[in-house]
Design a protein around this motif. Structure first.
Motif, PDB file in Angstrom:
ATOM      1  N   ALA A   1       0.818  -1.227   0.000  1.00 51.43           N
ATOM      2  CA  ALA A   1       0.000   0.000   0.000  1.00 51.43           C
ATOM      3  C   ALA A   1       0.849   1.272   0.000  1.00 51.43           C
ATOM      4  O   ALA A   1       0.343   2.358  -0.250  1.00 51.43           O
ATOM      5  N   ALA A   2       2.155   1.112   0.264  1.00 49.89           N
ATOM      6  CA  ALA A   2       2.997   2.313   0.401  1.00 49.89           C
ATOM      7  C   ALA A   2       3.088   3.111  -0.894  1.00 49.89           C
ATOM      8  O   ALA A   2       3.324   4.322  -0.881  1.00 49.89           O
ATOM      9  N   THR A   3       2.892   2.427  -2.036  1.00 54.15           N
ATOM     10  CA  THR A   3       2.912   3.174  -3.302  1.00 54.15           C
ATOM     11  C   THR A   3       1.516   3.681  -3.669  1.00 54.15           C
ATOM     12  O   THR A   3       1.305   4.156  -4.781  1.00 54.15           O
ATOM     13  N   ILE A   4       0.563   3.577  -2.733  1.00 55.08           N
ATOM     14  CA  ILE A   4      -0.813   4.037  -3.026  1.00 55.08           C
ATOM     15  C   ILE A   4      -1.245   5.156  -2.067  1.00 55.08           C
ATOM     16  O   ILE A   4      -1.649   6.237  -2.501  1.00 55.08           O
ATOM     17  N   TYR A   5      -1.164   4.877  -0.736  1.00 58.61           N
ATOM     18  CA  TYR A   5      -1.730   5.871   0.201  1.00 58.61           C
ATOM     19  C   TYR A   5      -0.960   7.196   0.141  1.00 58.61           C
ATOM     20  O   TYR A   5       0.215   7.226  -0.210  1.00 58.61           O
ATOM     21  N   GLY A   6      -1.676   8.259   0.459  1.00 63.89           N
ATOM     22  CA  GLY A   6      -1.054   9.598   0.436  1.00 63.89           C
ATOM     23  C   GLY A   6      -0.761  10.084  -0.974  1.00 63.89           C
ATOM     24  O   GLY A   6      -0.103  11.101  -1.157  1.00 63.89           O
ATOM     25  N   GLY A   7      -1.264   9.374  -1.992  1.00 67.61           N
ATOM     26  CA  GLY A   7      -0.989   9.714  -3.395  1.00 67.61           C
ATOM     27  C   GLY A   7      -0.075   8.664  -3.985  1.00 67.61           C
ATOM     28  O   GLY A   7       0.975   8.345  -3.406  1.00 67.61           O
ATOM     29  N   THR A   8      -0.459   8.101  -5.130  1.00 62.33           N
ATOM     30  CA  THR A   8       0.284   6.957  -5.680  1.00 62.33           C
ATOM     31  C   THR A   8       1.690   7.369  -6.140  1.00 62.33           C
ATOM     32  O   THR A   8       1.961   8.546  -6.392  1.00 62.33           O
ATOM     33  N   ALA A   9       2.551   6.343  -6.310  1.00 63.66           N
ATOM     34  CA  ALA A   9       3.932   6.597  -6.738  1.00 63.66           C
ATOM     35  C   ALA A   9       3.954   7.268  -8.110  1.00 63.66           C
ATOM     36  O   ALA A   9       4.762   8.170  -8.360  1.00 63.66           O
ATOM     37  N   GLU A  10       3.038   6.840  -9.003  1.00 62.27           N
ATOM     38  CA  GLU A  10       3.012   7.428 -10.351  1.00 62.27           C
ATOM     39  C   GLU A  10       2.664   8.913 -10.259  1.00 62.27           C
ATOM     40  O   GLU A  10       3.282   9.756 -10.927  1.00 62.27           O
ATOM     41  N   VAL A  11       1.685   9.217  -9.428  1.00 63.90           N
ATOM     42  CA  VAL A  11       1.261  10.620  -9.308  1.00 63.90           C
ATOM     43  C   VAL A  11       2.372  11.456  -8.643  1.00 63.90           C
ATOM     44  O   VAL A  11       2.618  12.607  -9.039  1.00 63.90           O
ATOM     45  N   GLN A  12       3.085  10.871  -7.677  1.00 66.03           N
ATOM     46  CA  GLN A  12       4.201  11.625  -7.065  1.00 66.03           C
ATOM     47  C   GLN A  12       5.272  11.928  -8.111  1.00 66.03           C
ATOM     48  O   GLN A  12       5.853  13.003  -8.153  1.00 66.03           O
ATOM     49  N   ARG A  13       5.523  10.935  -8.996  1.00 65.01           N
ATOM     50  CA  ARG A  13       6.548  11.168 -10.033  1.00 65.01           C
ATOM     51  C   ARG A  13       6.072  12.225 -11.024  1.00 65.01           C
ATOM     52  O   ARG A  13       6.876  13.022 -11.523  1.00 65.01           O
ATOM     53  N   ASN A  14       4.770  12.249 -11.300  1.00 70.11           N
ATOM     54  CA  ASN A  14       4.236  13.329 -12.159  1.00 70.11           C
ATOM     55  C   ASN A  14       4.490  14.687 -11.513  1.00 70.11           C
ATOM     56  O   ASN A  14       4.891  15.644 -12.179  1.00 70.11           O
ATOM     57  N   ILE A  15       4.231  14.773 -10.195  1.00 68.81           N
ATOM     58  CA  ILE A  15       4.414  16.062  -9.495  1.00 68.81           C
ATOM     59  C   ILE A  15       5.887  16.474  -9.555  1.00 68.81           C
ATOM     60  O   ILE A  15       6.215  17.636  -9.829  1.00 68.81           O
ATOM     61  N   ILE A  16       6.762  15.501  -9.332  1.00 67.36           N
ATOM     62  CA  ILE A  16       8.206  15.812  -9.371  1.00 67.36           C
ATOM     63  C   ILE A  16       8.575  16.309 -10.771  1.00 67.36           C
ATOM     64  O   ILE A  16       9.279  17.320 -10.930  1.00 67.36           O
ATOM     65  N   ALA A  17       8.073  15.623 -11.796  1.00 70.60           N
ATOM     66  CA  ALA A  17       8.426  16.006 -13.175  1.00 70.60           C
ATOM     67  C   ALA A  17       7.876  17.388 -13.526  1.00 70.60           C
ATOM     68  O   ALA A  17       8.581  18.227 -14.088  1.00 70.60           O
ATOM     69  N   ARG A  18       6.617  17.622 -13.161  1.00 74.64           N
ATOM     70  CA  ARG A  18       5.985  18.869 -13.603  1.00 74.64           C
ATOM     71  C   ARG A  18       6.335  20.054 -12.722  1.00 74.64           C
ATOM     72  O   ARG A  18       6.662  21.131 -13.212  1.00 74.64           O
ATOM     73  N   ARG A  19       6.230  19.834 -11.410  1.00 77.96           N
ATOM     74  CA  ARG A  19       6.310  20.996 -10.525  1.00 77.96           C
ATOM     75  C   ARG A  19       7.716  21.272 -10.035  1.00 77.96           C
ATOM     76  O   ARG A  19       8.046  22.402  -9.714  1.00 77.96           O
ATOM     77  N   LEU A  20       8.556  20.218  -9.959  1.00 74.20           N
ATOM     78  CA  LEU A  20       9.924  20.465  -9.485  1.00 74.20           C
ATOM     79  C   LEU A  20      10.895  20.561 -10.647  1.00 74.20           C
ATOM     80  O   LEU A  20      11.832  21.351 -10.622  1.00 74.20           O
ATOM     81  N   LEU A  21      10.677  19.746 -11.699  1.00 77.14           N
ATOM     82  CA  LEU A  21      11.621  19.748 -12.832  1.00 77.14           C
ATOM     83  C   LEU A  21      11.097  20.565 -14.013  1.00 77.14           C
ATOM     84  O   LEU A  21      11.796  20.729 -15.009  1.00 77.14           O
ATOM     85  N   ASP A  22       9.854  21.050 -13.886  1.00 83.27           N
ATOM     86  CA  ASP A  22       9.268  21.902 -14.926  1.00 83.27           C
ATOM     87  C   ASP A  22       9.293  21.234 -16.302  1.00 83.27           C
ATOM     88  O   ASP A  22       9.632  21.864 -17.299  1.00 83.27           O
ATOM     89  N   LEU A  23       8.929  19.950 -16.332  1.00 78.60           N
ATOM     90  CA  LEU A  23       9.002  19.209 -17.603  1.00 78.60           C
ATOM     91  C   LEU A  23       7.702  19.261 -18.409  1.00 78.60           C
ATOM     92  O   LEU A  23       7.587  18.599 -19.436  1.00 78.60           O
ATOM     93  N   GLY A  24       6.688  19.995 -17.915  1.00 80.50           N
ATOM     94  CA  GLY A  24       5.440  20.096 -18.671  1.00 80.50           C
ATOM     95  C   GLY A  24       4.569  18.866 -18.498  1.00 80.50           C
ATOM     96  O   GLY A  24       4.917  17.923 -17.796  1.00 80.50           O
ATOM     97  N   LYS A  25       3.377  18.886 -19.133  1.00 79.20           N
ATOM     98  CA  LYS A  25       2.432  17.763 -19.001  1.00 79.20           C
ATOM     99  C   LYS A  25       2.854  16.599 -19.869  1.00 79.20           C
ATOM    100  O   LYS A  25       3.658  16.771 -20.784  1.00 79.20           O
ATOM    101  N   GLU A  26       2.227  15.379 -19.571  1.00 80.61           N
ATOM    102  CA  GLU A  26       2.599  14.216 -20.403  1.00 80.61           C
ATOM    103  C   GLU A  26       2.250  14.509 -21.854  1.00 80.61           C
ATOM    104  O   GLU A  26       1.273  15.133 -22.151  1.00 80.61           O
TER     105      GLU A  26
END
Ligand SMILES: Cc1cc2nc3c(=O)[nH]c(=O)nc-3n(C[C@H](O)[C@H](O)[C@H](O)COP(=O)(O)OP(=O)(O)OC[C@H]3O[C@@H](n4cnc5c(N)ncnc54)[C@H](O)[C@@H]3O)c2cc1C
Length: 375
Positions: free
Chosen positions: A350-375
């Motif tokens: 469940a650790a890759t699900i609760y509090g926001g899934t691992a995929e969604v966290q990686r999206n946030i890192i890509a978009r909001r921290l690395l400024d890589l734009g949307k998929e």
């Protein structure tokens, strides 16, 4: 300033107090037993002052840096006096109440949470709205001219709702034209209100940890609104960083204690503690270093934000690596034996699900921290 506001002095004094006060849990591994033990530990810590440090005085705390409350969690959960799940709710829900509730409500309610008198839960996710939280449909409509709202809808995966007295609930209040992010309003709802139904759900590790919660014409006083109408999205954005970082500090202490146990068991089996264990240690240590930096940022007065998605990804990776390694090295134990390793291995999924899934966290890192734009 109290000399106890110094973290090293505080930790030493707390350790001494814990050595002198027996809070060891009874031999009851049920969820109900864990919740009871958590309440017992919190009451003792509150009565002695410990669980009030690191929280502001206007909300019943004794002040000092937020680091102090992290130290309490680390010492208590690292010793297995309380389980990490129930403990983490403090760090997820209390900061939000302090920031968004009317001051008198926070002053009345937060001490009930800190002292173990009450348990609260987080009513965000719905059957159709998890990662896409802004699409939630539970509605709160104004009741005529009265200063009350009427709530209708359903939440799901609400951890510990069956033991909770109150819920921080996200609802939709805007009309069809209101943009999603301005249409969400949060309330602090008493779960014994008429129209609330709580149905526990069993997870694959065999525990009724979370619930479905139904709201059928549940009336909530407008004074229980957290922030203003339409502030709910911002409240969620402010709460989730705690759920993705600081609430894990004590869980990390717990994972280290399980790592030590794993080393003992592997050695007892006559195996060498090899590279696999080294990788687990590295993953745990990386997580702890990152989490420590987050604790320092919070203590220095910074607002936590999307960078906490890094903490969440590291937590999930370290936790799953630990239990995957236990699975590999303790031959057959997870499949065949009814031990803590089995339930913990299953829960670690469940650790890759609760509090926001691992995929969604990686999206946030890509978009909001690395400024890589949307998929
Ligand atoms: C143990 C546990 C406790 C929980 N406790 C609570 C609680 O107390 N309160 C609460 O409100 N919620 C709670 N949750 C719910 C949790 O927040 C949600 O499960 C989580 O946000 C994911 O939502 P979902 O389950 O609807 O999955 P979905 O959002 O339907 O996702 C399904 C899959 O699609 C992927 N996905 C979705 N969107 C994207 C995207 N844009 N890009 C890439 N992949 C994507 C996801 O990563 C996932 O793999 C808990 C969950 C667990 C497992």
């Amino acid at each position: 300033m109290s000399e106890l506001h110094d973290p090293a002095t505080f930790r030493a004094a707390l350790q001494q107090w814990l050595a002198e006060n027996d809070l060891n849990p009874p031999d009851d591994h049920s969820l109900e037993g864990h919740i009871r033990q958590f309440a017992r530990v919190q009451k003792a810590l509150y009565d002695a002052g410990w669980s009030r440090y690191g929280w502001p005085e206007h909300a019943g705390g004794l002040g000092g840096p937020a680091m102090l409350r992290a130290i309490v969690g680390e010492e208590v959960v690292g010793r297995r006096l309380a389980e990490p799940g129930p403990y983490s709710m403090l760090e997820v829900l209390a900061p939000t109440m302090i920031d968004y509730a009317p001051e008198a409500l926070a002053a009345e309610m937060v001490p009930k949470l800190l002292s173990g008198e009450e348990q609260w839960c987080q009513g965000f996710s719905e059957p159709g709205s998890g990662s896409d939280l802004a699409s939630l449909t539970t509605r709160a409509d104004k009741k005529g001219d009265e200063d009350r709202y009427v709530v209708n809808g359903q939440k799901v995966w609400t951890s510990f709702a069956q033991y909770s007295h109150r819920c921080i609930l996200l609802t939709r209040t805007g009309d069809a034209d209101t943009p999603d992010h301005q249409a969400i309003t949060a309330f602090f709802v008493d779960l014994d209100s008429p129209g609330v139904t709580v149905r526990p759900l069993q997870t694959m590790h065999g525990v009724d940890e979370f619930c479905e919660v139904y709201f059928d014409n549940v009336e909530v006083d407008a004074a229980r609104m957290l922030g203003k109408p339409g502030d709910g999205w911002q409240l969620a954005m402010d709460l989730l960083p705690y759920e993705r970082s600081t609430c894990f500090w004590q869980r990390i202490a717990y994972l280290y204690s399980r790592f030590d146990t794993l080393i003992d068991e592997v050695k007892r089996d006559g195996q060498t503690v090899d590279a696999d264990m080294g990788e687990v240690y590295l993953a745990l240590h990386t997580l702890r270093c990152r989490s420590r930096a987050t604790q320092h940022r919070l203590a220095d007065g910074h607002k936590l934000g999307p960078e906490t998605s890094i903490d969440k990804v590291l937590l999930a990776a370290a936790e799953q690596r630990l239990y995957d390694t236990a699975h590999d090295l303790l031959s057959g134990v997870i499949e065949l034996d009814d031990t803590e390793w089995r339930t913990e291995y299953l829960y670690s999924r469940a650790a890759t699900i609760y509090g926001g899934t691992a995929e969604v966290q990686r999206n946030i890192i890509a978009r909001r921290l690395l400024d890589l734009g949307k998929e």
